[in-house]
Design a protein around this motif. Structure first.
Motif, PDB file in Angstrom:
ATOM      1  N   ASN A 199       1.233  -1.198   0.078  1.00  0.00           N
ATOM      2  CA  ASN A 199      -0.654  -0.118   0.097  1.00  0.00           C
ATOM      3  C   ASN A 199       0.798   1.577   0.044  1.00  0.00           C
ATOM      4  O   ASN A 199       1.308   1.906  -0.916  1.00  0.00           O
ATOM      5  CB  ASN A 199      -1.289   0.235   0.990  1.00  0.00           C
ATOM      6  CG  ASN A 199      -1.782  -1.571   1.196  1.00  0.00           C
ATOM      7  OD1 ASN A 199      -2.395  -1.260   0.195  1.00  0.00           O
ATOM      8  ND2 ASN A 199      -1.497  -1.586   1.961  1.00  0.00           N
ATOM      9  N   LYS A 200       2.058   1.484   0.744  1.00  0.00           N
ATOM     10  CA  LYS A 200       2.435   2.612   0.683  1.00  0.00           C
ATOM     11  C   LYS A 200       4.031   1.866   1.425  1.00  0.00           C
ATOM     12  O   LYS A 200       4.030   0.718   2.666  1.00  0.00           O
ATOM     13  CB  LYS A 200       2.034   2.946   2.081  1.00  0.00           C
ATOM     14  CG  LYS A 200       2.405   4.601   2.550  1.00  0.00           C
ATOM     15  CD  LYS A 200       1.189   5.306   3.447  1.00  0.00           C
ATOM     16  CE  LYS A 200       1.960   6.127   4.301  1.00  0.00           C
ATOM     17  NZ  LYS A 200       1.692   6.851   5.025  1.00  0.00           N
ATOM     18  N   ARG A 248       2.192   7.754  -3.071  1.00  0.00           N
ATOM     19  CA  ARG A 248       1.318   7.083  -1.902  1.00  0.00           C
ATOM     20  C   ARG A 248       2.259   7.764  -1.224  1.00  0.00           C
ATOM     21  O   ARG A 248       2.398   7.460   0.402  1.00  0.00           O
ATOM     22  CB  ARG A 248       0.914   5.919  -2.567  1.00  0.00           C
ATOM     23  CG  ARG A 248      -0.262   6.149  -2.220  1.00  0.00           C
ATOM     24  CD  ARG A 248      -0.725   4.552  -2.194  1.00  0.00           C
ATOM     25  NE  ARG A 248      -2.163   4.505  -3.583  1.00  0.00           N
ATOM     26  CZ  ARG A 248      -1.767   3.440  -3.827  1.00  0.00           C
ATOM     27  NH1 ARG A 248      -0.945   2.667  -3.190  1.00  0.00           N
ATOM     28  NH2 ARG A 248      -2.413   3.083  -5.030  1.00  0.00           N
ATOM     29  N   THR A 249       4.167   7.102  -1.487  1.00  0.00           N
ATOM     30  CA  THR A 249       4.943   7.277  -0.944  1.00  0.00           C
ATOM     31  C   THR A 249       5.737   8.882  -0.946  1.00  0.00           C
ATOM     32  O   THR A 249       6.816   9.550   0.138  1.00  0.00           O
ATOM     33  CB  THR A 249       6.001   7.084  -1.584  1.00  0.00           C
ATOM     34  OG1 THR A 249       5.267   4.881  -1.693  1.00  0.00           O
ATOM     35  CG2 THR A 249       6.839   7.247  -0.283  1.00  0.00           C
ATOM     36  N   VAL A 343      -2.827   9.673  -7.959  1.00  0.00           N
ATOM     37  CA  VAL A 343      -3.855   8.745  -6.824  1.00  0.00           C
ATOM     38  C   VAL A 343      -4.515   9.872  -6.564  1.00  0.00           C
ATOM     39  O   VAL A 343      -4.774  11.407  -6.327  1.00  0.00           O
ATOM     40  CB  VAL A 343      -2.393   8.610  -5.890  1.00  0.00           C
ATOM     41  CG1 VAL A 343      -1.717   7.291  -5.994  1.00  0.00           C
ATOM     42  CG2 VAL A 343      -1.712   9.685  -5.192  1.00  0.00           C
ATOM     43  N   PRO A 345      -6.520  10.506  -2.610  1.00  0.00           N
ATOM     44  CA  PRO A 345      -6.909  10.405  -1.389  1.00  0.00           C
ATOM     45  C   PRO A 345      -8.170   8.776  -1.143  1.00  0.00           C
ATOM     46  O   PRO A 345      -9.488   9.316  -1.580  1.00  0.00           O
ATOM     47  CB  PRO A 345      -7.106  11.631  -0.911  1.00  0.00           C
ATOM     48  CG  PRO A 345      -6.602  12.215  -1.315  1.00  0.00           C
ATOM     49  CD  PRO A 345      -6.827  12.088  -2.809  1.00  0.00           C
TER      50      PRO A 345
END
Ligand SMILES: Cc1cc2nc3c(=O)[nH]c(=O)nc-3n(C[C@H](O)[C@H](O)[C@H](O)COP(=O)(O)OP(=O)(O)OC[C@H]3O[C@@H](n4cnc5c(N)ncnc54)[C@H](O)[C@@H]3O)c2cc1C
Length: 482
Positions: A199-200, A248-249, A343, A345
């Motif tokens: 995910n991250k 996302r990072t 992306v 949220p």
């Protein structure tokens, strides 16, 4: 419950980029852990090019779209081996002129064309890249026959397949990543966690320190959290997922802003005889108008034939019962347009958009017209072009009418070649990573997949992805050796 793992190098994704990277690093003695969102599906346990395969081995069952005018349907493999498990297996080295132009335009250091091509030779040997020793399928012969009659350049494209002596096209064994580089990586000590979605990545300043994942196996029903700590992380999630993971990072410099694809338009053609081979595609491509326009064969499983006829179901629908006499073909273009991957949220999949330029739109129209001409020359009785309101094409007069009526906005445009969302090179105004895949602004986050290709290569891209990934993986090992 949270499960924790440790490794030297975490590799995210096990496709053309991830599997080769894992093999090179594991064989050099690195303690490698691969995480793969999809399942491990044995070759042969599912019919190639079937709807069942789409369900098991494609992301979202193959229903994914880049929004635009028109929107472009795209597909990604989501299984151990990634796209290499489900694709057509057609092998093209990256063109030398393309490698030369990338080196100059993106200022890619130590990027010798000879080096890349010599890695291609190794890949060809490992994947047993070869032409069909025996008979071709009828759908292959159609392309060759139609192009020959028009005097247009065409050729058989070799595939990564093994065959027994004299075997026909449908008897090959696909040399995908689960048959080649992944077993090599595992034999050298790498581990793989399938059905684990990253995910991250968690960072502390310039360094990534750990990753947060979800264990998707049925046993845990997606509830188990997993964390992995590592020295370095190499993201190989493919050209759509890799930029989403980086964003996302918190890594956004030139990330996801330059998606490049080879857009295609399609048609179905009906012949007097049985021509449909549901579990294979044509190995011929017509390159008379390359690199701008190329023609090839598409998967023609009965379900996909039905889908190809839906653009004008009222006039085309009755043809579905003759599906054994139908096969699907595409016209692909090199595109000047570019797309975005962003992306959003709270939403799992990124938002993807793509803008075709006027030149792209014109080329798609020309491509579809010329492809229909190949079909008529090959003896097609009826051609069904994939755009809303298209006429049935039976002769040159219909063809002229079809070309006039064509509008890209009403066409079913699609692509399976996705690249360039984290381009590599020393030009930091254009590139998300340095010349060997290290993401700008970090000390230990790398990309090593189709996202690195600065542009779509104009030919089937897997060999380019693999050769560049092996080059970068070797550089990584050399840098970490001292
Ligand atoms: C239907 C189809 C036909 C094609 N035909 C050809 C062809 O004939 N010849 C050719 O050269 N190329 C072909 N291609 C393109 C080729 O397959 C790709 O260029 C190549 O696979 C790209 O390699 P990659 O490593 O970038 O990504 P992929 O091979 O797509 O691998 C990425 C992997 O990462 C995994 N992943 C993504 N996100 C995460 C996450 N968050 N956590 C864990 N894992 C994740 C995915 O599940 C996937 O398995 C085709 C592609 C498709 C889909």
């Amino acid at each position: 419950m949270t499960v924790h793992h440790d490794c030297d190098v975490l590799i995210v994704g096990s496709g053309a980029g991830g599997a080769t990277t894992a093999a090179v690093l594991a064989e050099a003695g690195h303690h490698v852990l691969i995480v793969e969102e999809g399942p491990w599906v044995e070759q042969g346990s599912v019919v190639p090019f079937s709807l069942d395969q789409m369900d098991q081995q494609y992301r979202s069952g193959g229903v994914t779209v880049a929004l635009g005018m028109p929107s472009i349907a795209y597909t990604e493999g989501r299984c151990a081996g990634g796209g290499t498990e489900v694709n057509s297996g057609l092998y093209w080295r990256p063109p030398e002129a393309t490698l030369d132009s990338w080196r100059i335009k993106y200022r890619i250091k130590d990027f010798s064309t000879d080096d890349v091509l010599s890695i291609c030779e190794e890949v060809e040997s490992t994947l047993s890249v070869q032409k069909v020793p025996g008979e071709h399928t009828p759908a292959s012969d159609i392309l060759r026959r139609g192009a020959d009659r028009l005097g247009w350049k065409n050729d058989e494209i070799p595939r990564w397949m093994t065959y027994r002596d004299g075997a026909g096209a449908t008897e090959g064994h696909r040399q995908s990543m689960t048959r080649t580089y992944l077993p090599r990586a595992l034999a050298a000590g790498a581990r793989i966690l399938c059905e684990h979605r990253l995910n991250k990545i968690v960072r502390s300043g310039r360094r990534a320190v750990s990753a947060e994942l979800t264990d998707m196996t049925a046993a845990t029903d997606g509830q188990n959290a997993v964390t992995i700590s590592f020295r370095d992380v190499i993201v190989c999630g493919g050209a759509i997922q890799t930029p989403a993971i980086l964003q996302r990072t918190g890594l956004r410099h030139r990330v996801g802003r330059t998606l490049a694809v080879h857009p295609t338009v399609k048609l179905a053609a009906r012949f007097d005889d049985v021509v449909n081979t549901p579990d294979d595609v044509s190995v011929f491509q017509v390159k008379e108008f390359a690199p701008n326009i190329s023609f090839g064969g598409s998967a023609s499983h009965p379900g996909l034939v039905a889908l190809a006829l839906t653009d004008n179901w009222r006039d085309f629908g009755s043809a579905v019962t003759s599906w054994p006499e139908l096969a699907i073909y595409y016209a692909a273009i090199t595109s000047e347009g570019r797309g975005l991957v962003q992306v959003v949220p709270g939403v799992r999949d990124p938002l993807v958009t793509y803008r075709l330029t006027k030149r792209d739109r014109d080329l798609l129209g020309q491509g579809l017209g010329r492809l229909a001409m190949v079909m008529l020359e090959a003896g097609a009785k009826e051609v069904y072009p994939s755009f809303k309101g298209a006429p049935v094409v039976r002769d040159r007069a219909d063809l002229a009418a079809m070309t006039t009526m064509f509008a890209v906005a009403r066409a079913s445009v699609m692509t399976v070649h996705l690249c360039s969302t984290a381009p590599m090179g020393d030009d930091d105004k254009r590139c998300a990573t340095d010349s060997h895949g290290l993401v700008r602004g970090t000390d230990n986050v790398f990309v090593n997949d189709a996202a690195l290709l600065p542009e779509a290569p104009g030919v089937n891209p897997q060999a380019s992805v693999m050769a560049i990934a092996i080059r970068n993986a070797r550089r990584y090992c050399a840098d970490r050796a001292g």
